[in-house]
Design an enzyme around this catalytic site. Sequence first.
Site, mmCIF file in Angstrom:
data_model
loop_
_atom_site.group_PDB
_atom_site.id
_atom_site.type_symbol
_atom_site.label_atom_id
_atom_site.label_comp_id
_atom_site.label_asym_id
_atom_site.label_seq_id
_atom_site.Cartn_x
_atom_site.Cartn_y
_atom_site.Cartn_z
ATOM 1 N N GLU A 128 16.970 15.272 -40.934
ATOM 2 C CA GLU A 128 17.282 15.828 -39.606
ATOM 3 C C GLU A 128 17.992 17.164 -39.733
ATOM 4 O OE1 GLU A 128 15.549 14.666 -37.581
ATOM 5 O OE2 GLU A 128 16.447 13.114 -36.344
ATOM 6 N N THR A 181 14.518 21.281 -31.018
ATOM 7 C CA THR A 181 15.851 20.675 -30.985
ATOM 8 C C THR A 181 16.924 21.709 -31.341
ATOM 9 O OG1 THR A 181 14.969 18.504 -31.531
ATOM 10 C CG2 THR A 181 17.295 18.851 -31.982
HETATM 11 N N1 HSE Z 1 21.010 13.936 -30.226
HETATM 12 C C1 HSE Z 1 19.998 14.895 -30.572
HETATM 13 C C2 HSE Z 1 20.054 16.023 -29.580
HETATM 14 C C3 HSE Z 1 18.659 14.226 -30.530
HETATM 15 O O1 HSE Z 1 20.112 15.730 -28.383
HETATM 16 O O2 HSE Z 1 20.059 17.189 -29.963
HETATM 17 C C4 HSE Z 1 17.501 15.125 -30.876
HETATM 18 O O3 HSE Z 1 16.321 14.357 -30.824
#
Ligand code: HSE
Length: 298
Positions: A128, A181
């Site tokens: 990630e 993201t």
């Molecule tokens: N918690 C993360 C965000 C999840 O909202 O950036 C990304 O899928």
Amino acid sequence: NSIKIFSPATVANVACGFDILGFALDHPGDEIQVRLKDAPGITVLNQTKDTVFPADVNKNTAVVSLQAYLAHLGSEQGFEIIFTKKIKPGSGIGSSSASAAASVFAVNELLGNPLSKENLVQFAMQGEKAACGVAHADNVAPALLGGFVLVRSYSPLDIISIPYPAELYCTIIHPQIEVKTEDARKILRQGISLKDAVKQWGNVGGLIAGLMKGDYALIGRSLEDAIIEPIRSILIPGYDAVKEAALKAGALGCCISGSGPSMFALSRSQEEANQIASAMKKAFTRYEIDNIDYVSKV
Ligand code: HSE
């Protein structure tokens, strides 16, 4: 010497739980096959037509996660990973996370499970980090453990599976626009007011209690986000109208899935989830945005 696994799509944040709550879907999900190699090193094969993988294999979330896992074990074993991806990258339902979780899970199985699933989360998180700059666990933890998962703490990592009602359905609408993201994180404010914080942690507590008690009304009341949704929803044309359509069609609640652009809605039955999908799709057509929908049991 070879294993084939399914790695599910996931919904992170679940409205009030930015970076700390997520759940896995029954489908869609990716198929991943991992084979032991005679030589060291990790090679990747992509069997998905319309998904382009990073040219540099060291930027692939599955490879980064697996390298972190193998370094921890001090293993030089080589692997080949063959992907058939069904989760579209950039959709907001954990595409990169599914790859990251899948590689460490599959290899851990092939090596005779030296680590527990909970312990695999820390390595999948490295994938990630490679994908969006931050090692968040709210997609990889539910991808690995299934069901609803709470990341109670990041340091030290404390992952808790939350019981939830047997009958709980999720509608996902994926508008065909791209939201990265990394970008969706950059626009967030770093500070929040005490008033918003009080609202948010009330909802987090309410959602966990609602899930554990099977109290659908409480789950619905708690699916609110005072902090992230007002900022990120601007990236999704028609967001308010689509959310309103979902709620009118009987959704317990509706919000952005992960960092978007997908939206999710929870409901009590498959029938309701299908009706909600139709209502949300109809609302999106007014904004002339193509979309794909999924209805899944949680
Ligand atoms: N918690 C993360 C965000 C999840 O909202 O950036 C990304 O899928």
